[in-house]
Design an enzyme around this catalytic site. Sequence first.
Site, PDB file in Angstrom:
ATOM      1  CB  ILE A   1      -1.219   0.012   1.403  1.00 58.32           C
ATOM      2  CG1 ILE A   1      -0.322   0.229   2.386  1.00 58.32           C
ATOM      3  CG2 ILE A   1      -2.102  -1.123   0.975  1.00 58.32           C
ATOM      4  CD1 ILE A   1      -1.230  -0.103   4.137  1.00 58.32           C
ATOM      5  CG  ASP A   2       0.176   4.446  -2.691  1.00 57.64           C
ATOM      6  OD1 ASP A   2       1.051   3.470  -3.270  1.00 57.64           O
ATOM      7  OD2 ASP A   2      -1.071   4.725  -2.910  1.00 57.64           O
ATOM      8  CE  LYS A   3       7.044   8.561   3.339  1.00 65.97           C
ATOM      9  NZ  LYS A   3       7.727   9.964   2.977  1.00 65.97           N
TER      10      LYS A   3
ATOM     11  CB  THR B   1      -2.344   3.822   1.170  1.00 65.04           C
ATOM     12  OG1 THR B   1      -2.561   5.188   0.686  1.00 65.04           O
ATOM     13  CG2 THR B   1      -3.510   3.282   2.735  1.00 65.04           C
TER      14      THR B   1
END
Length: 343
Positions: free
Chosen positions: A154-156, A158
């Site tokens: 998952i994104d940084k 998020t």
Amino acid sequence: MSADLVENASDEDDLFEHYRIVADKGQSLMRLDKYLNLHVANASRTKIQNGIDAEAVRVNGLPTKASYKVKPFDVVTLSLPQPPRDTEILPENIPLNFVYEDDVLLIVNKPAGMVVHPAFGNWTGTLINALVYHFQQLPTGRNGEGRPGLVHRIDKDTSGLLVIAKTEFAMTFLASQFADHSIERTYHALIWGEPKVEKGTVTGHVGRSARDRRVMDVFVDGSQGKHAVTHYEVIKPLRYVSLIKCNLETGRTHQIRAHMKHIGHPIFNDPMYGGDKIVRGVSSGSYKAMVENAFTFIPGQALHAKSLGFIHPTTRKWIQFDTDLPENFQAILQKWENYVNYQ
């Protein structure tokens, strides 16, 4: 005939190789495991067998045994952990929030602001640096390198749940579920505005923008990018913003962020997709001050990977995990509720 590399089941950093092989019309009968050893470069017999056992290998759409005899025009598909790209990962004593652990997997609740794996510009302080400190011999694909245990990302900025494999078999088994989209992933997001439809589906290919390669665009005509489907449901409308639940059918890079911007409701405080400015309401007075203060509560987009469900690699039973929204996310919601209720 050599294997054809096909579209990744998940764009979440291309962690797996996905192949589709069509047997030649002159193919003599050959055991499936031997056939794959001949057609998939750098795949060991153990990795092939793990893939077959995990049902990550399918013939004509169906899982089968290693002893199956491949015949002309059979279509063989498989997903295997990607060979490593990083040469060294330094262990770092970084505290992690473990939601669950057994002999073959971990569930981690990642905080917003933490990068998942080392890459250019972020060689330290990542989730993977922490994992290799806390756990020895996580599966990596080859030679103790790569991205130990990582099945998806998952994104940084998020926050939320990630499944980490502790064995090579678990990694392959879980990869198969990501490939056929049977993993259940639910996100909660705070978006700008109130969607006209309380329950809806956003469908549109997601691919890199020609203007900025860091950003993903939506191509409804399918001319670029990869097929992506996001189902959403409004949980709490708050006039200027809404708390929504999103379920992913696919796992494209920035999928929810790009899809929400596409329908005119970017995620609150998302700097890459226009959510870090006032999208609804006036840009002045006490309202502006309240919104700008709310922006300071979180490092980026208000997006949380809230629940995760899948078939366990060992028990073959469905397991489900859920986590609360982070405190700062809850604080932003409370701030908006207070503002709307007293207007």
